[in-house]
Design an enzyme around this catalytic site. Structure first.
Site, mmCIF file in Angstrom:
data_model
loop_
_atom_site.group_PDB
_atom_site.id
_atom_site.type_symbol
_atom_site.label_atom_id
_atom_site.label_comp_id
_atom_site.label_asym_id
_atom_site.label_seq_id
_atom_site.Cartn_x
_atom_site.Cartn_y
_atom_site.Cartn_z
ATOM 1 N N GLU A 111 0.692 -1.220 0.001
ATOM 2 C CA GLU A 111 -0.092 0.035 -0.056
ATOM 3 C C GLU A 111 0.915 1.244 -0.059
ATOM 4 O OE1 GLU A 111 -3.789 -1.910 2.154
ATOM 5 O OE2 GLU A 111 -2.277 -0.664 3.416
ATOM 6 N N PHE A 158 -1.586 0.177 7.300
ATOM 7 C CA PHE A 158 -1.862 -1.181 7.400
ATOM 8 C C PHE A 158 -0.634 -1.923 6.836
ATOM 9 C CE2 PHE A 158 -6.062 0.528 7.568
ATOM 10 C CZ PHE A 158 -6.673 0.021 8.579
ATOM 11 N N GLU A 159 -0.651 -2.216 5.461
ATOM 12 C CA GLU A 159 0.616 -2.961 4.844
ATOM 13 C C GLU A 159 1.431 -1.959 4.271
ATOM 14 O OE1 GLU A 159 0.985 -6.013 5.435
ATOM 15 O OE2 GLU A 159 -0.530 -6.916 6.346
ATOM 16 N N GLN A 160 2.263 -1.545 4.626
ATOM 17 C CA GLN A 160 3.414 -0.549 4.083
ATOM 18 C C GLN A 160 4.581 -1.361 4.119
ATOM 19 O OE1 GLN A 160 5.228 4.033 4.685
ATOM 20 N NE2 GLN A 160 3.687 3.038 6.382
#
Length: 549
Positions: free
Chosen positions: A381, A387-389
């Site tokens: 992302e 969240f999902e970095q």
């Protein structure tokens, strides 16, 4: 990480503060024999809680981050500056005890602060599953009394006031709560007592208890974590109070001394050494002129103390203002820290200096085995996602530094971006990256968000970017106090080229953008990749260098 030291004329070694430079706030110190450990807050960065070790109080080495699996900690979706607040580390009955808060909300009237305990017989081993304790407030601490009983303390949060994040009001900090902890049932028992309301400075938090000569001593943090911060001290013959204040109220503070080198001093813990000396940790900040922004965040310092005949603890120099240089333990040896830290990613594990945001599933964002000798990022992302970095970074530890890396990345669309960043949170970041432009082809571009709260808008100082040839692209940044300059070069093809204007590095700080109390973590530099098309494009980084300038 090792602290630099100097030698005094008398031959004893001096501690140079901060002992833990860069983002290392809320220090809880624990002694086991002649070993000393300091645990500090990590907020949204994973794994949770940094623990440093020393044998002499001068040289400190990062040894552990114990909250490393989803069953202990999952930070996905938590806002910036939430997550792990103010851990407390202790040792009793052959176990290390770690108490911590996982804060799920920042803005508004609520905090949703959940407190847990984990244990381990060794620092290096696997730590237990978490035990839930309560959610009445943050900054929990566990005190092991000499009669075998254990007491849990935390500040109490009162949501019924206009106490919004970034502008805290005193009534929200509703005193320090005390309740007995039963290790047999792994739960609290008995009545809940509010034992300390704090002083007129307000915002009482960060409680730690210890006992000496029949007195229970309570140290707390007050005044907020900005420039009015302080360590307040009180004592009582009964653990439940009433508590009388220190003659000076504040054991440590810089709030009335804007000229002091160590500002924002507060929130720490007392320790007695193996040879009968006395110290107190505290967090601090080192602001840069002209804006008084602490670009290294809240750091950890250590002050030498003495007990006086009145039964109170004082700083050894007789003031409440923390010193940069304080006497250390005898026998310490000078260990010089190298000015360069180079990482080749040749091991199967990520170097301990690095962390990533939020996710307990790092295999979803990076690998060191998919291509041996490289850090492979799986672009996820957007940069700043909660969240999902895919961001792997290390702390900024110096006001002036240079970071370099090399990336292999073949984007198919402008949605795919990979590069190097100076990062604080989604509202405060600068980045140089390889991407694709529909007219330029593969190019190097700059993205920046210079404190645009609450919108988080990016700007692009070089427009679409600069076209680059195929092959590996080296990226670099130089930060000199408040100034940042990006550079790039095609590997093996000429010299470094500056790109874009000088950017404001000072905004990558606690005070940048939203201002004091708006956020309170620290600056990182590292490698990132995002792919908002959802294809999880891969980016390979061969090495990363960090040099003090």
């Amino acid at each position: 990480m090792l602290a630099l030291i100097v030698v005094s004329g008398g031959g004893s070694f001096m501690i140079r503060n901060p002992i833990l430079p860069g983002f290392n706030p809320d220090p809880s110190i624990c002694r086991v024999g002649e070993d000393y450990y300091i645990a500090t807050s990590t907020f949204e960065w994973y794994p949770g809680v940094q623990i440093h070790h020393s044998r002499d109080l001068v040289n400190w080495t990062l040894v552990r981050r114990p909250l490393e699996r989803a069953s202990q900690l999952d930070l996905r979706g938590e806002p910036d500056s939430c997550g792990i607040w103010a851990p407390c580390l202790s040792y009793a009955e052959g176990l290390f005890w770690l108490v911590y808060t996982d804060v799920k909300r920042y803005d508004g009237n609520f905090k949703d602060a959940h407190n847990y305990i984990v244990t381990s017989p060794t620092m290096e081993g696997e730590w237990s599953e978490r035990i839930y304790v309560n959610s009445s407030g943050f900054d929990p601490s566990l005190f092991h009394d000499d009669d075998g009983r254990k007491w849990f303390v935390n500040m109490q949060w009162n949501h019924r006031t206009e106490s919004y994040g970034g502008s805290p009001k005193t009534p929200a900090f509703d005193g320090i709560l005390l309740q007995e902890w039963d290790p047999a049932t792994k739960s609290l028992k008995g009545s809940i007592r509010n034992i300390f309301a704090g002083t007129d400075l307000g915002l009482v938090e960060g409680p730690h208890l210890f006992k000496r000569n029949g007195w229970y001593y309570l140290t707390t943090a007050e005044g907020g974590t900005g420039y009015d911060h302080a360590v307040t001290m009180a004592r009582s013959r009964d653990i439940a109070g009433p508590y009388e204040l220190h003659p000076n109220k504040y054991l440590i503070t810089s709030k009335d001394h804007p000229e002091a080198a160590l500002q924002r001093a507060g929130h720490g813990q007392y320790v007695e050494t193996h040879d009968g000396q006395f110290y107190h940790t505290h967090l601090c900040g080192r602001p840069l002129p002209p804006h008084r922004r602490c670009t290294l965040g809240r750091e950890t310092a250590l002050q030498k103390c003495v007990w006086k005949e009145d039964g109170w603890l004082y700083l050894e120099d007789g003031t409440s203002v923390p010193d940069v240089h304080v006497p250390g333990l005898n026998g310490a040896q000078r260990i010089e820290k190298p000015r360069r830290s180079g990482y080749n990613f040749d091991e199967r594990e990520l170097p301990l200096d690095f962390q990533w945001p939020r996710t307990p599933q790092p295999e979803c964002i990076f690998s060191l085995t998919a291509r041996p000798g490289h850090l492979r990022l799986f672009a996820r992302e957007s940069i700043g996602s909660w969240f999902e970095q895919a961001l792997v970074a290390r702390r900024q530890e110096h006001h002036s530094f240079r970071a370099e890396t090399v990336v292999e990345f073949a984007p198919d669309t402008y949605h795919q971006v990979a590069g190097l960043t100076h990062y604080y949170n989604r509202f405060k970041l600068h980045a140089i990256a390889v991407t694709l432009h529909e007219k330029l082809g593969r190019c190097v571009t700059i993205m920046t968000c210079a404190g645009d709260y609450p919108n988080g808008r990016l700007s692009f100082p070089v427009g679409g970017g600069v076209a680059v040839p195929e092959g590996r692209i080296q990226l670099a940044m130089e930060v000199r106090d408040n100034d940042l300059q990006f550079f790039w070069q095609a590997e093996g093809m000429g010299a470094w080229q500056a790109i874009g204007p000088m950017l404001d590095a000072g905004v990558i700080s606690d005070e940048g953008g939203r201002g004091e109390h708006g956020s309170f973590t620290g600056a990182f530099t590292g490698m990132f990749a995002f792919d908002t098309s959802g294809q999880a494009k891969m980016a390979d980084f061969d090495w990363f260098n960090y040099d003090e300038l």
